[in-house]
Design a protein around this motif. Structure first.
Motif, PDB file in Angstrom:
ATOM      1  N   SER A 114       0.827  -1.214   0.000  1.00 37.18           N
ATOM      2  CA  SER A 114       0.000   0.000   0.000  1.00 37.18           C
ATOM      3  C   SER A 114       0.857   1.258   0.000  1.00 37.18           C
ATOM      4  CB  SER A 114      -0.907  -0.007   1.245  1.00 37.18           C
ATOM      5  OG  SER A 114      -1.591   1.222   1.335  1.00 37.18           O
ATOM      6  N   ASP A 151      -0.446   4.114   0.736  1.00 31.50           N
ATOM      7  CA  ASP A 151      -1.083   4.993   1.716  1.00 31.50           C
ATOM      8  C   ASP A 151      -0.178   5.148   2.946  1.00 31.50           C
ATOM      9  OD1 ASP A 151      -3.749   6.203   2.796  1.00 31.50           O
ATOM     10  OD2 ASP A 151      -3.072   4.807   4.364  1.00 31.50           O
ATOM     11  N   LYS A 152      -0.143   6.362   3.506  1.00 32.28           N
ATOM     12  CA  LYS A 152       0.801   6.556   4.628  1.00 32.28           C
ATOM     13  C   LYS A 152       0.403   5.753   5.864  1.00 32.28           C
ATOM     14  CE  LYS A 152      -0.783  11.098   6.462  1.00 32.28           C
ATOM     15  NZ  LYS A 152      -1.824  11.559   5.529  1.00 32.28           N
ATOM     16  N   ARG A 194      -3.287   1.734   4.512  1.00 34.07           N
ATOM     17  CA  ARG A 194      -4.674   1.277   4.343  1.00 34.07           C
ATOM     18  C   ARG A 194      -4.829   0.503   3.043  1.00 34.07           C
ATOM     19  NH1 ARG A 194      -9.343   5.523   5.548  1.00 34.07           N
ATOM     20  NH2 ARG A 194     -10.413   3.829   4.474  1.00 34.07           N
ATOM     21  N   ASP A 233     -11.405   1.183   1.415  1.00 36.81           N
ATOM     22  CA  ASP A 233     -11.985   2.524   1.390  1.00 36.81           C
ATOM     23  C   ASP A 233     -13.505   2.403   1.263  1.00 36.81           C
ATOM     24  OD1 ASP A 233     -12.114   5.291   1.369  1.00 36.81           O
ATOM     25  OD2 ASP A 233     -10.454   5.493  -0.045  1.00 36.81           O
TER      26      ASP A 233
END
Ligand code: ADE
Length: 227
Positions: A42, A44-45, A48, A51
């Protein structure tokens, strides 16, 4: 055969391959299993992987990016014969499907979660969608373990007596006949004389008749599929 499994719970999938026939198949290099943690792909920081659904509604959807990046990486490394998605709305797993998959060299299995994966993953990467039955599990991992077990045991050399896989239930759309072992008489519970006769043809005929009788009684639907 090589099987790459994409999952958000790699720990859940370690144990099924650590024991008995499957672990021996891995040790003797008849099959190679690689677990890939989708979360580690991922961008995503917060790492995640899900969604909210477009259009609203309960339940999260697995996002495209980490899954697509993982699949693309694998596809760059080797050619895959099938990219399978485990999902309750897939084709119901049957012995004939496992037979077919067991002839493949490299496959990817994607385990779904939450409401499932973004449909575009299914549209652009997935070649087969498989369900292990008409019930909903919390995720695709247990289904993937079932699918792998049913495929791996069919790879030549995995089961020592190869004919034993061919005489399984379902291989000819018949359930397997009853089996017995020593003692021949347990407190008056006796085994059929034929099995002790040493007459191989009579034993085969008896087993065939028992398999048919058992199938008629328990799974008559299988007889409709028989050629
Ligand atoms: N994921 C959730 N339920 C499933 C099922 N029945 N088969 C395969 N994957 C699943």
């Amino acid at each position: 055969m090589r099987i790459d499994i994409l999952t958000i719970h790699p720990e859940l999938l370690k144990s099924p391959f650590k024991h008995s026939i499957l672990s021996r198949a891995i040790d003797s290099k008849l099959v190679h299993i690689e677990l890939h943690d989708i979360r580690s792909y991922s961008n995503d920081k917060h790492k995640r992987v899900d969604d909210y659904q477009f259009g609203g509604g309960a339940g999260m959807v697995m996002t495209i990016q980490p899954i697509a990046d993982c699949i693309e990486k694998l596809k760059n490394e080797r050619k895959y014969d099938a990219i399978i998605y485990m999902t309750p709305d897939g084709e119901r797993l049957e012995q004939s499907i496992s037979n077919h998959f067991s002839c493949f060299k490299n496959i990817i299995i994607l385990c779904g979660h939450y409401k499932g994966v973004d449909q575009r993953i299914r549209d652009h990467y997935i070649t087969h969608e498989i369900s292990i039955g008409d019930y909903v599990l919390t995720g695709g991992e247990l289904g993937a373990a079932v699918l792998c077990d049913s495929i791996i045991r069919l790879i030549p050399g995995v089961i020592s007596d190869e004919t034993s896989a061919l005489t399984d239930s379902f291989q000819d759309n018949l359930l397997a006949p009853p089996v017995y072992t020593r003692p021949a008489n347990y407190n008056g519970w006796e085994v059929s004389e034929i099995l002790l006769s040493g007459h191989q043809q009579k034993i085969e005929d008896w087993r065939q008749a028992q398999a048919l009788e058992r199938t008629e009684e328990k799974r008559p639907d299988l007889l409709d599929k028989k050629d």
